[in-house]
Design a protein around this motif. Structure first.
Motif, PDB file in Angstrom:
ATOM      1  N   UNK A 278       0.833  -1.206   0.000  1.00 47.84           N
ATOM      2  CA  UNK A 278       0.000   0.000   0.000  1.00 47.84           C
ATOM      3  C   UNK A 278       0.867   1.256   0.000  1.00 47.84           C
ATOM      4  N   UNK A 279       1.958   1.239   0.760  1.00 46.79           N
ATOM      5  CA  UNK A 279       2.859   2.391   0.755  1.00 46.79           C
ATOM      6  C   UNK A 279       3.493   2.586  -0.618  1.00 46.79           C
ATOM      7  N   UNK A 280       3.826   1.487  -1.304  1.00 49.89           N
ATOM      8  CA  UNK A 280       4.375   1.587  -2.657  1.00 49.89           C
ATOM      9  C   UNK A 280       3.364   2.198  -3.609  1.00 49.89           C
ATOM     10  N   UNK A 281       2.121   1.774  -3.525  1.00 48.85           N
ATOM     11  CA  UNK A 281       1.089   2.304  -4.425  1.00 48.85           C
ATOM     12  C   UNK A 281       0.884   3.795  -4.188  1.00 48.85           C
ATOM     13  N   UNK A 282       0.829   4.203  -2.930  1.00 47.71           N
ATOM     14  CA  UNK A 282       0.634   5.621  -2.629  1.00 47.71           C
ATOM     15  C   UNK A 282       1.822   6.463  -3.073  1.00 47.71           C
ATOM     16  N   UNK A 283       3.022   5.904  -2.995  1.00 50.75           N
ATOM     17  CA  UNK A 283       4.210   6.669  -3.377  1.00 50.75           C
ATOM     18  C   UNK A 283       4.338   6.799  -4.894  1.00 50.75           C
TER      19      UNK A 283
END
Length: 623
Positions: A278-283
């Motif tokens: 999820x952090x990768x997608x948001x970044x």
């Protein structure tokens, strides 16, 4: 009419079954029939209706026969043989005309037949493209029997097709031409779209917030309609949405939230951590609404269709199994020892028999005889030489994931007593803490993409001894830690943990042992040498490595601040338009006069409005 149909079908089915049973005999033609006991009991009961024994026997045998028929009917039902099931229910009704289970079974068969007809009709509607009609037919079936397999499968197909139609963006299909030629300089933007509409047949709807006085300059030749539209939109931070195959709505990019369709999608991850993904997608993506469920390792998000395709690629790259390696470990302890014990041992103490507590009485002292005098130890000749060679081998094989720690312990756990005294009650309690001794090996591999393995190794070899009079053991240890690099299948050796001991001692008779040459007769020498070496051999075998993603997933268009898809202008067509298309700057019109406009032949595009540049040799908008 609809409500009477099931009851009429059940009545017809029951009547036909009873008729078939009557033609086959009293109890059917299945071969099972009524056994001889039931037939004999019925004959006795017919002759003597007051025979109680015959009544009981008929009731019992009828009960057993009905149960057997129901078992056969259940087997036929599971096999899908509806005709055999209906026939068996008919035999039950021959024995018990009001049996509720048989009547319910016939009703169920009639319902199944009616459902099969409805599903067939829904399939025909689905094949013809009438999804709503097919859904209505199936809803009636699933309300009565939610587990009807064919209806569930067809309903799922309808929902899948409907969801695909809703999620997949519509494609623009111009009804007339696929390419246009446009030459405008400082022309009104809406007039340019009007020319495109007349040429390609595409309908345009403009957001009311768009400034009607926007100007644009464009020079393209034989460009696709979509390319020309995108080129005009990007100049003024505008976006489009396809409404139908030949209709578009144009709106400012700042109002994208009002027009863009968002899609809900749930991803269940197998290997990757949901929070990190999820952090990768948001970044990487402009996606804000992301929900993470740690329990299910699931991610739910809301994004546009183009963004979802990019998110899928990111997740495919992230959700890969971790590399694994099998470590073949050999731990070898080589111990060599040599013991030499050579010489004479003479008595070194004299004592008198009867001595108590280290003293003698006067009587014992005055009555000393040769029989009461003892010596210790007894004279002994030592001629001993002992060699030892011991190999202790541990050969564990462990499988461990990338960047995960694995530990091997081969040895003992020594308890050490601990006493705890309470300060309030002065109560003493004992407990045991365990100390691990022996061989302890900690490894942490890191698998490279080249199948090389970096291994962080920690080795400890320890032993415990309890000295005389001591309360706690003494632990001797040898340990080392290092990081080594090894290829797949290559054996690495870690050695040099050596413990070398050399002990020499001599027992001598005072004075006599110092005589030259003869002194060896009064000396006992002991030479004890031992050498221990620990050797560690590690051989990694890569079981699984990271799979490199496909080129389409490893590198793809990342979008801009206002666009999720690239401008796909045809470079060859643009180059031909600018170089070989004969584009020339327009001749300057005399002051106060408009540029001359040619009259198009019949059937061609009307003359362009003011501000259009007439191309050489081909009208504007012609293919």
């Amino acid at each position: 009419m609809t409500s009477r149909r099931p009851s009429m079908m059940v009545t017809y089915l029951a009547a036909s079954l009873l008729a078939s049973c009557a033609t086959d005999g009293m109890f059917g033609s299945s071969g099972a029939g009524t056994d001889d006991k039931l037939a004999a009991a019925k004959q006795r009961l017919e002759k003597n209706p007051q025979d109680k024994k015959a009544k009981i026997e008929v009731a019992n045998e009828t009960y057993n026969r009905v149960n057997q028929l129901f078992k056969d009917a259940d087997t036929a039902m599971q096999a899908g043989d509806t005709q055999e099931t209906a026939r068996l229910y008919g035999e039950v009704l021959q024995l018990d005309a009001n049996n509720p289970r048989a009547l319910a079974g016939l009703n169920q068969l009639a319902t199944q037949q009616r459902h099969a007809i409805s599903v067939a009709e829904a399939q025909q509607l689905f094949d013809s493209g009438n999804l709503d009609g097919a859904r209505t037919k199936l809803r009636q079936v699933l309300i009565e029997n939610p587990q009807q397999a064919e209806a569930r499968n067809l309903m799922q197909a309808i929902e899948t097709k409907n969801a695909k139609d809703q999620i997949t963006p519509r494609k623009l299909k111009p009804p007339r031409g696929n390419t246009v030629t446009l030459e405008f300089r400082n022309a009104n933007l809406q007039n340019i779209f009007e020319v495109i509409s007349r040429t390609s047949g595409i309908n345009f709807v403009f957001d009311p917030t768009i400034n009607p006085d926007l100007k644009a300059s464009i020079f393209v030749k034989d460009a696709s309609v979509e390319e020309a539209i995108d080129f005009l939109l990007v100049m003024h931070q505008l976006s489009k949405k396809v409404l139908t195959e030949n209709s578009l709505i144009i709106y400012p990019s700042v109002r994208s939230a009002q027009y863009e369709d968002l899609i809900m999608r749930t991803f269940y991850l197998n290997h990757a951590d949901a929070k990190q993904t999820a952090a990768l997608i948001k970044a990487m993506m402009p996606v804000r609404e992301v929900f993470v469920d740690d329990k299910l390792n699931m991610i739910s998000l809301k994004a546009t269709y183009d963004q979802l395709r990019d998110v899928e690629k990111l997740i495919n790259d992230e959700d890969m199994p971790d590399p694994e390696v099998v470590l073949d470990v050999e731990v070898l302890e080589v111990k060599r020892s040599r013991l030499t014990d050579l010489g004479l041992i003479y008595p070194n103490t004299f004592s008198v028999l009867g001595a108590k507590a280290g003293y003698l009485t006067w009587r014992e002292l005055t009555h000393i005889t040769p029989d009461t005098i003892t010596t210790a130890p007894a004279p002994t000749v030592n001629l001993l030489r002992q060699d030892g060679d011991t190999n202790l081998l541990a050969n564990p094989r462990i499988r461990v994931k990338n960047r995960e720690k694995a530990r091997i312990h081969i040895g003992d756990r020594i308890p050490i007593a601990t006493t705890t005294i309470s300060s309030s009650s002065n109560f003493a309690s004992k407990s045991a803490n365990y100390l691990d001794v022996g061989l302890k090996l900690d490894v942490e591999p890191r698998v490279m993409l080249s199948n090389d393995v970096s291994i962080k190794v920690g080795l400890e070899v320890s032993s415990a001894t309890l000295p005389a009079g001591a309360d706690f053991p003494t632990v001797s240890t040898r340990n080392t830690s290092t990081v080594m690099m090894s290829a797949d299948g290559e054996t690495q050796v870690l050695a040099g943990l050596i413990n070398d001991e050399d002990r020499r001692s001599a027992t001598k008779v005072p004075g006599l042992s110092d005589l030259p040459l003869l002194g060896h007769l009064f000396t006992n020498k002991t030479d004890d040498r031992s050498k221990t070496e620990i050797v560690l051999l590690i051989t990694p075998h890569v079981v699984r490595n990271i799979l490199r993603p496909a080129a389409g997933n490893a590198e793809f268009y990342g979008g801009t601040a206002g666009r999720a898809a690239p401008l796909n202008i045809n470079p060859a067509a643009m180059l031909q338009s600018l170089i070989g298309g004969g584009i020339q700057p327009p001749a300057a019109a005399p002051a106060g006069q408009a540029a001359p406009a040619s009259t198009p032949p019949s059937g061609q595009t009307p003359p362009p409005p003011p501000g259009l540049l007439q191309p050489l040799g081909k009208p504007i908008g012609a293919e």
